[in-house]
Scaffold this motif. Structure first.
Motif, PDB file in Angstrom:
ATOM      1  N   CYS A  17       1.075  -1.305  -0.276  1.00 60.64           N
ATOM      2  CA  CYS A  17      -0.085  -0.498  -0.053  1.00 60.64           C
ATOM      3  C   CYS A  17       1.164   1.375   0.026  1.00 60.64           C
ATOM      4  CB  CYS A  17      -0.912   0.322   0.922  1.00 60.64           C
ATOM      5  SG  CYS A  17      -2.199  -1.368   1.047  1.00 60.64           S
ATOM      6  N   ASN A  19       1.064   4.400   0.452  1.00 58.39           N
ATOM      7  CA  ASN A  19      -0.048   6.172   1.474  1.00 58.39           C
ATOM      8  C   ASN A  19       0.884   7.267   0.925  1.00 58.39           C
ATOM      9  OD1 ASN A  19      -1.969   6.683   3.754  1.00 58.39           O
ATOM     10  ND2 ASN A  19      -0.347   6.482   4.849  1.00 58.39           N
ATOM     11  N   LYS A  21      -1.579   9.041  -0.621  1.00 58.84           N
ATOM     12  CA  LYS A  21      -1.796   9.097  -2.048  1.00 58.84           C
ATOM     13  C   LYS A  21      -1.975  10.697  -2.410  1.00 58.84           C
ATOM     14  CE  LYS A  21      -4.174   7.366  -5.540  1.00 58.84           C
ATOM     15  NZ  LYS A  21      -5.163   8.075  -6.621  1.00 58.84           N
ATOM     16  N   ILE A  48      -3.537   4.845  -1.437  1.00 65.74           N
ATOM     17  CA  ILE A  48      -4.467   4.575  -0.956  1.00 65.74           C
ATOM     18  C   ILE A  48      -4.125   6.240  -0.086  1.00 65.74           C
ATOM     19  CG2 ILE A  48      -4.949   2.477  -0.047  1.00 65.74           C
ATOM     20  CD1 ILE A  48      -3.125   2.736   3.089  1.00 65.74           C
ATOM     21  N   GLU A  54      -9.157   7.153   1.021  1.00 63.69           N
ATOM     22  CA  GLU A  54      -9.057   6.420  -0.272  1.00 63.69           C
ATOM     23  C   GLU A  54      -9.177   5.572  -0.317  1.00 63.69           C
ATOM     24  OE1 GLU A  54      -8.036   8.194  -5.181  1.00 63.69           O
ATOM     25  OE2 GLU A  54      -7.580   9.255  -3.296  1.00 63.69           O
ATOM     26  N   ASN A  55      -8.856   4.043  -1.204  1.00 61.79           N
ATOM     27  CA  ASN A  55      -9.263   2.446  -0.890  1.00 61.79           C
ATOM     28  C   ASN A  55      -8.763   1.946  -0.416  1.00 61.79           C
ATOM     29  OD1 ASN A  55      -8.919   2.635  -4.153  1.00 61.79           O
ATOM     30  ND2 ASN A  55      -7.083   3.434  -4.784  1.00 61.79           N
ATOM     31  N   VAL A  56      -8.582   2.394   0.790  1.00 64.74           N
ATOM     32  CA  VAL A  56      -8.300   2.026   2.427  1.00 64.74           C
ATOM     33  C   VAL A  56      -8.913   0.691   2.586  1.00 64.74           C
ATOM     34  CG1 VAL A  56      -8.073   1.447   4.611  1.00 64.74           C
ATOM     35  CG2 VAL A  56      -7.188   4.012   3.664  1.00 64.74           C
ATOM     36  N   ALA A  59      -7.905  -1.901  -0.548  1.00 65.40           N
ATOM     37  CA  ALA A  59      -7.174  -2.515  -0.448  1.00 65.40           C
ATOM     38  C   ALA A  59      -7.254  -3.973   0.908  1.00 65.40           C
ATOM     39  CB  ALA A  59      -5.748  -2.165   0.738  1.00 65.40           C
TER      40      ALA A  59
END
Length: 111
Positions: A17, A19, A21, A48, A54-56, A59
């Motif tokens: 991930c 991080n 972002k 993320i 966002e996108n957490v 994942a």
């Protein structure tokens, strides 16, 4: 990462991930560099943002889907000691195979 594969199953699911972002202007690693690294090391990759969220969740969802896919293909076996995964409680074990409707279930239904 190499140690994780040596100490766990060769079929372990690892997600990288990236991080922060939300701080695109301050990045030190490009998306392409991170993506290439993930691909070369057989990792899933997702950028993320813990700040915005966002996108957490994505994942975790992608990781869970990959694990389920490996269980269904037989690459991972929750019943095998050392596989790195296991079923939590007895009710979850029924997810492995379709539930059979028995006469007892119908009688207890109340519908």
């Amino acid at each position: 990462m190499v140690n994780a594969r040596m100490l766990a199953s060769q079929n372990i699911v690892i997600i990288l991930c990236g991080n922060k972002k939300d701080l695109d202007a301050d990045r030190e690693v490009t998306f392409l560099e991170a993506s290439r690294f993930a691909q070369e090391n057989e990792l899933m990759f997702l950028e993320i943002s813990a700040l915005t969220g966002e996108n957490v969740e994505e994942a975790f969802v992608q990781c869970a889907r990959k694990i389920l896919s490996k269980i269904e293909s037989g690459e991972l076996d929750p019943e095998r000691m050392g596989s790195g995964i296991q079923y939590g409680d007895a009710a979850l074990r029924q997810l492995r195979s379709p539930r059979r409707v028995q006469a007892q279930d119908i009688q207890d239904c109340g519908c």
